[in-house]
Design a protein around this motif. Structure first.
Motif, mmCIF file in Angstrom:
data_model
loop_
_atom_site.group_PDB
_atom_site.id
_atom_site.type_symbol
_atom_site.label_atom_id
_atom_site.label_comp_id
_atom_site.label_asym_id
_atom_site.label_seq_id
_atom_site.Cartn_x
_atom_site.Cartn_y
_atom_site.Cartn_z
ATOM 1 N N TYR A 269 41.701 38.522 34.892
ATOM 2 C CA TYR A 269 41.757 38.865 36.312
ATOM 3 C C TYR A 269 41.771 40.390 36.406
ATOM 4 O O TYR A 269 42.678 41.044 35.877
ATOM 5 C CB TYR A 269 43.016 38.285 36.962
ATOM 6 C CG TYR A 269 43.066 36.775 36.925
ATOM 7 C CD1 TYR A 269 42.671 36.016 38.015
ATOM 8 C CD2 TYR A 269 43.513 36.107 35.780
ATOM 9 C CE1 TYR A 269 42.714 34.632 37.981
ATOM 10 C CE2 TYR A 269 43.561 34.717 35.735
ATOM 11 C CZ TYR A 269 43.161 33.991 36.835
ATOM 12 O OH TYR A 269 43.208 32.615 36.795
ATOM 13 N N GLU A 270 40.767 40.944 37.052
ATOM 14 C CA GLU A 270 40.632 42.399 37.081
ATOM 15 C C GLU A 270 41.672 43.034 37.997
ATOM 16 O O GLU A 270 42.109 42.442 38.985
ATOM 17 C CB GLU A 270 39.223 42.792 37.542
ATOM 18 C CG GLU A 270 38.125 42.329 36.595
ATOM 19 C CD GLU A 270 38.246 42.923 35.197
ATOM 20 O OE1 GLU A 270 38.861 44.001 35.070
ATOM 21 O OE2 GLU A 270 37.742 42.309 34.238
ATOM 22 N N ALA A 271 42.042 44.279 37.654
ATOM 23 C CA ALA A 271 43.016 45.024 38.444
ATOM 24 C C ALA A 271 42.414 45.418 39.779
ATOM 25 O O ALA A 271 41.334 46.003 39.826
ATOM 26 C CB ALA A 271 43.443 46.275 37.673
ATOM 27 N N VAL A 272 43.111 45.093 40.864
ATOM 28 C CA VAL A 272 42.596 45.415 42.201
ATOM 29 C C VAL A 272 43.735 45.887 43.107
ATOM 30 O O VAL A 272 43.863 45.453 44.246
ATOM 31 C CB VAL A 272 41.888 44.193 42.837
ATOM 32 C CG1 VAL A 272 40.554 43.931 42.195
ATOM 33 C CG2 VAL A 272 42.767 42.936 42.743
ATOM 34 N N LYS A 273 44.572 46.781 42.610
ATOM 35 C CA LYS A 273 45.709 47.254 43.399
ATOM 36 C C LYS A 273 45.214 47.881 44.701
ATOM 37 O O LYS A 273 44.284 48.674 44.707
ATOM 38 C CB LYS A 273 46.518 48.265 42.585
ATOM 39 C CG LYS A 273 47.833 48.658 43.245
ATOM 40 C CD LYS A 273 48.818 49.257 42.260
ATOM 41 C CE LYS A 273 48.328 50.532 41.629
ATOM 42 N NZ LYS A 273 49.369 51.168 40.798
ATOM 43 N N THR A 274 45.859 47.530 45.826
ATOM 44 C CA THR A 274 45.408 47.976 47.135
ATOM 45 C C THR A 274 46.556 48.608 47.914
ATOM 46 O O THR A 274 47.733 48.497 47.535
ATOM 47 C CB THR A 274 44.862 46.788 47.946
ATOM 48 O OG1 THR A 274 45.942 45.860 48.170
ATOM 49 C CG2 THR A 274 43.722 46.096 47.221
ATOM 50 N N GLY A 275 46.200 49.237 49.030
ATOM 51 C CA GLY A 275 47.201 49.861 49.882
ATOM 52 C C GLY A 275 48.290 48.921 50.346
ATOM 53 O O GLY A 275 49.483 49.263 50.272
ATOM 54 N N PRO A 276 47.949 47.719 50.855
ATOM 55 C CA PRO A 276 49.013 46.794 51.279
ATOM 56 C C PRO A 276 50.003 46.440 50.162
ATOM 57 O O PRO A 276 51.202 46.334 50.406
ATOM 58 C CB PRO A 276 48.230 45.568 51.753
ATOM 59 C CG PRO A 276 46.914 46.120 52.197
ATOM 60 C CD PRO A 276 46.610 47.229 51.255
ATOM 61 N N TRP A 277 49.495 46.276 48.940
ATOM 62 C CA TRP A 277 50.398 45.995 47.827
ATOM 63 C C TRP A 277 51.300 47.198 47.554
ATOM 64 O O TRP A 277 52.483 47.044 47.247
ATOM 65 C CB TRP A 277 49.610 45.628 46.572
ATOM 66 C CG TRP A 277 49.181 44.191 46.535
ATOM 67 C CD1 TRP A 277 47.955 43.688 46.851
ATOM 68 C CD2 TRP A 277 49.994 43.052 46.198
ATOM 69 N NE1 TRP A 277 47.945 42.323 46.729
ATOM 70 C CE2 TRP A 277 49.177 41.898 46.320
ATOM 71 C CE3 TRP A 277 51.318 42.903 45.798
ATOM 72 C CZ2 TRP A 277 49.663 40.622 46.060
ATOM 73 C CZ3 TRP A 277 51.796 41.616 45.527
ATOM 74 C CH2 TRP A 277 50.971 40.495 45.663
ATOM 75 N N GLU A 278 50.753 48.409 47.663
ATOM 76 C CA GLU A 278 51.558 49.620 47.447
ATOM 77 C C GLU A 278 52.685 49.701 48.474
ATOM 78 O O GLU A 278 53.830 50.012 48.129
ATOM 79 C CB GLU A 278 50.664 50.867 47.533
ATOM 80 C CG GLU A 278 49.732 51.047 46.353
ATOM 81 C CD GLU A 278 50.506 51.222 45.056
ATOM 82 O OE1 GLU A 278 51.286 52.193 44.947
ATOM 83 O OE2 GLU A 278 50.333 50.384 44.162
#
Length: 488
Positions: free
Chosen positions: A468-477
């Motif tokens: 599963y590729e890394a897809v860190k986003t603003g909402p998660w931050e």
């Protein structure tokens, strides 16, 4: 000729045969049986005699499938729980379940005699009221008469090894979960136990993982038809076996052994026992291949399992797949919980406990089943990130990839959430990591696999893995900031 692994978890046990051929390991589930605790007036117990009966049935079925060609058998289980043997090796009582409430307040009582810092310096183990140390203190406080009759303490896999072979010994990885073992000296922490008034004489010799314990007792050999095959102590703590099967090729990775509990950590050559790991309440448990597992015990899919059980009692029986589908449709990143809050250790109604926590922390209260399950899964992913960042601080390096193993990898939503929360690629699999690690340590004991590195290469060639590729986003931050604030 196969090896046979008995892998006992908090919900079920399995007998799994493993055949090694041309660098590949093939697994076959021979027998599965429930592992349901029993509550009686004095508390919550494991039904240990029923479990051993089921394990013998698993052995019989393996013999029916493979004849007398089994090479060996080995048992792994959860940590911290134990049985006490008296004169003539009589089992004095069914072992207590770690979720029994009798240890409540005993950590604080222990700290009055031996300070928290001193206990950690001796053991390097995360403080949890379920630890064997506090369970033994409960015996001394609440059942001193029975404790005085005890002659030997055997951790759960050691107890089953005794039932199979008649040999009383402990294995390194399971001994290390007790908070009674000193990883610096490689011995039981007898000085600390003496100060607490606990009988260190109960504790047996400790063997390394991969030790051939003995052979099947003649009676068991006859009744099952297995013959006197050898009994091996693998990484007897289930997480130690699971980590042995992590299919990593390099050193800079985080593992998550994900099931009822989530064990989130790294492998190190020496225990890390200092003020930082004490303040973070991290743990140093024994590993396979001369390693220690520097990790954090995180409440795992217990949150979802208990929600499902509660809804089933209320008349709605939903599969895990159906619950995950409902969670997928719920609004994202609305509410978070600390999975390790005491409110979630053993509540009568887990959905109500989650809703109550959200209400008390001033957050929107999840109402639907999907909202509650999504809250649990997202919160787990955020806790994994918190542990990851703390471990990177301790080690002074970045952990480039996350290896997720165990039954929890079947929950693709949790795997995706973990990649999004951490910004790291998640390699998921194998599902049966614990059984695979158990079987491969048996092969190492019989000198058919040379090293843990070779064992991991076999895992990479034997099981399908999904990235599963890394897809860190603003909402998660943003939600992670709120989560960290929630942790205080």
């Amino acid at each position: 000729m196969p090896y046979l692994a008995f892998d006992l978890g908090a919900e079920s046990g399995r007998a799994i045969a493993g055949t090694l051929r041309e660098g590949r390991l093939t697994l076959e589930e021979i027998y599965r049986f429930p592992n349901e605790p029993v509550r009686v007036p004095d508390g919550l117990h494991w039904d240990v005699l029923r479990l051993f009966h089921e394990m013998q049935e698993g052995l019989r079925r393996a013999v029916a499938r493979y004849g007398t060609g089994l090479k060996s058998l080995a048992v792994d289980t959860w940590g911290v729980d134990f049985g006490l043997l008296g004169e003539r090796d009589v089992l004095l009582a069914n072992p207590y379940h770690y979720r029994d409430g009798r240890t409540r307040g005993l950590m604080e009582e222990a700290f009055k005699v031996v300070p928290r810092e001193e206990i950690f310096s001796h053991t390097g183990i995360q403080f949890m009221p379920i630890n064997s140390l506090y369970q033994l203190l409960a015996w001394r406080q609440q059942q001193p008469g029975l404790l005085s009759q005890a002659r030997t303490l055997l951790m759960m896999p050691d107890l089953f090894n005794f039932f199979f072979s008649g040999i009383k010994a402990s294995e390194f990885t399971i001994a290390s979960t007790t908070q009674m073992y000193n990883p610096r000296t490689g011995t039981w922490a007898t000085g600390m136990l003496d100060k607490l008034g606990l009988p260190a004489t109960l504790l047996p010799a400790i063997n390394p993982p991969g030790t051939i314990t003995g052979r099947l007792l003649p009676r068991v050999a006859r009744e099952t038809g297995a013959g006197e095959i050898v009994v091996i102590a693998p990484g007897s703590h289930d997480t130690a076996s699971a980590v042995a099967a992590v299919p990593a090729a390099g050193p800079d990775y985080l593992y998550i052994s994900c099931g009822t509990w989530s064990l989130v950590g790294v492998e190190v050559r020496e225990p890390v026992i200092n003020e930082q790991t004490l303040s973070l309440n991290f743990t140093n448990e024994g590993g396979v291949g001369g390693t220690f597992r520097l990790l954090k015990n995180v409440t795992g899919l217990w949150l979802v399992q208990e929600c499902r059980r509660t809804w089933e009692r209320q008349g709605e029986a939903l599969s895990y797949g159906e619950l995950t589908a409902l969670a997928r449709e719920a609004n994202p990143l609305t509410t978070v919980i600390d999975p390790d809050h005491p409110a979630f250790l053993n509540p009568e109604d887990m959905p109500a406990a989650i809703q109550g926590y959200c209400r008390e922390t001033g957050q929107p209260v999840p109402q639907t089943k999907g909202e509650i399950v999504r809250c649990a899964l997202e919160s787990l992913a955020l806790k994994y990130r918190w542990v990851l960042e703390k471990l990177e601080d301790i080690l002074g390096k970045k952990l480039e990839v996350i290896h997720m193993v165990g039954g929890g990898t079947q929950n693709e939503l949790l795997c995706r959430f973990t990649a999004s929360a951490t910004g790291r690629p998640v390699v998921a699999g194998p599902v049966e990591a614990t059984a695979a690690g158990n079987l491969l340590v048996q092969a190492m004991a019989l000198e058919e696999v040379e090293s843990i590195a070779e064992a991991r290469e076999i895992v990479r060639h034997s099981f399908a893995l999904k990235t599963y590729e890394a897809v860190k986003t603003g909402p998660w931050e943003e939600k992670y900031k709120a989560f960290v604030k929630l942790l205080g």
